[in-house]
Design a protein around this motif. Structure first.
Motif, PDB file in Angstrom:
ATOM      1  N   GLN A  36      10.507  -0.310   5.958  1.00  0.00           N
ATOM      2  CA  GLN A  36       9.128   0.054   5.643  1.00  0.00           C
ATOM      3  C   GLN A  36       8.490   0.702   6.862  1.00  0.00           C
ATOM      4  OE1 GLN A  36       9.574  -3.588   5.950  1.00  0.00           O
ATOM      5  NE2 GLN A  36       8.877  -3.392   8.042  1.00  0.00           N
ATOM      6  N   GLU A  57       5.838  -0.236  -4.309  1.00  0.00           N
ATOM      7  CA  GLU A  57       4.647  -1.038  -4.030  1.00  0.00           C
ATOM      8  C   GLU A  57       4.071  -0.700  -2.665  1.00  0.00           C
ATOM      9  OE1 GLU A  57       5.667  -5.175  -4.200  1.00  0.00           O
ATOM     10  OE2 GLU A  57       6.495  -5.193  -2.196  1.00  0.00           O
ATOM     11  N   LYS A  58       2.783  -1.018  -2.505  1.00  0.00           N
ATOM     12  CA  LYS A  58       2.063  -0.823  -1.251  1.00  0.00           C
ATOM     13  C   LYS A  58       1.281  -2.101  -0.959  1.00  0.00           C
ATOM     14  CE  LYS A  58      -0.160   2.666  -3.127  1.00  0.00           C
ATOM     15  NZ  LYS A  58       0.517   3.040  -4.331  1.00  0.00           N
ATOM     16  N   VAL A  59       1.087  -2.386   0.317  1.00  0.00           N
ATOM     17  CA  VAL A  59       0.228  -3.494   0.736  1.00  0.00           C
ATOM     18  C   VAL A  59      -0.899  -2.913   1.572  1.00  0.00           C
ATOM     19  CG1 VAL A  59       0.064  -5.612   2.101  1.00  0.00           C
ATOM     20  CG2 VAL A  59       2.105  -5.183   0.714  1.00  0.00           C
ATOM     21  N   TYR A  60      -2.134  -3.280   1.228  1.00  0.00           N
ATOM     22  CA  TYR A  60      -3.312  -2.874   1.979  1.00  0.00           C
ATOM     23  C   TYR A  60      -3.916  -4.103   2.660  1.00  0.00           C
ATOM     24  CZ  TYR A  60      -3.503   1.281  -1.102  1.00  0.00           C
ATOM     25  OH  TYR A  60      -3.238   2.440  -1.804  1.00  0.00           O
ATOM     26  N   VAL A  61      -4.341  -3.934   3.922  1.00  0.00           N
ATOM     27  CA  VAL A  61      -5.076  -4.971   4.640  1.00  0.00           C
ATOM     28  C   VAL A  61      -6.303  -4.300   5.247  1.00  0.00           C
ATOM     29  CG1 VAL A  61      -5.047  -6.719   6.465  1.00  0.00           C
ATOM     30  CG2 VAL A  61      -2.920  -6.163   5.243  1.00  0.00           C
ATOM     31  N   SER A  83      -6.650  -8.567   1.597  1.00  0.00           N
ATOM     32  CA  SER A  83      -5.460  -7.751   1.394  1.00  0.00           C
ATOM     33  C   SER A  83      -5.103  -7.721  -0.085  1.00  0.00           C
ATOM     34  CB  SER A  83      -4.285  -8.289   2.207  1.00  0.00           C
ATOM     35  OG  SER A  83      -3.957  -9.600   1.809  1.00  0.00           O
ATOM     36  N   CYS A  84      -4.276  -6.761  -0.454  1.00  0.00           N
ATOM     37  CA  CYS A  84      -3.803  -6.684  -1.830  1.00  0.00           C
ATOM     38  C   CYS A  84      -2.457  -5.978  -1.863  1.00  0.00           C
ATOM     39  CB  CYS A  84      -4.808  -5.977  -2.726  1.00  0.00           C
ATOM     40  SG  CYS A  84      -4.965  -4.224  -2.414  1.00  0.00           S
ATOM     41  N   THR A  85      -1.733  -6.238  -2.930  1.00  0.00           N
ATOM     42  CA  THR A  85      -0.481  -5.543  -3.201  1.00  0.00           C
ATOM     43  C   THR A  85      -0.690  -4.688  -4.440  1.00  0.00           C
ATOM     44  OG1 THR A  85       0.837  -7.342  -2.275  1.00  0.00           O
ATOM     45  CG2 THR A  85       1.959  -5.832  -3.775  1.00  0.00           C
TER      46      THR A  85
END
Length: 120
Positions: A36, A57-61, A83-85
């Motif tokens: 990643q 998929e992506k992860v945001y913080v 955060s979210c996925t």
């Protein structure tokens, strides 16, 4: 171990983003992560991304400020350290609806052409 200093982070253009300045903190480099990459996105007021989806998929913080994420017509505002996925194929709209710059980390798996060293 692979250390990269913030001063060495390179800018990148993310597809379908607006009012956004992205820096690649890790990834697409010798000795860096192999599965990643990590981006640092700074969204100006009114800036955002989408609406669109990706096949991964992506992860945001969210680090500072707030970002509003809209999925299936439902808007949710993320604040500092929220955060979210985002799963593969999910259409999302990401917007900075505030008057302050929002700062966010993004973790994304490499596209299949990782070895090219270019963001696809």
């Amino acid at each position: 171990m692979h250390i990269k200093r913030f001063n060495d982070a390179q800018p990148y253009e993310a597809p379908n983003h607006f009012g956004c300045h992205g820096l690649r903190l890790q990834g697409f480099e010798d000795g860096g992560p192999t599965n990643q990459w990590v981006g640092y996105s700074q969204f100006l007021p009114g800036g955002g991304a989408g609406p669109d989806s990706t096949p991964f998929e992506k992860v945001y913080v969210v680090l500072e400020g707030e970002m509003t994420l809209t999925v299936d017509g439902t808007a949710t505002t993320l604040g500092p350290m929220d955060s979210c996925t985002i799963p593969p194929g999910e259409v999302r709209l990401l917007e900075n609806r505030s008057n302050l710059t929002s700062k966010m980390l993004v973790v994304i798996p490499y596209p299949s052409a990782q070895s090219s060293g270019e963001l696809k």
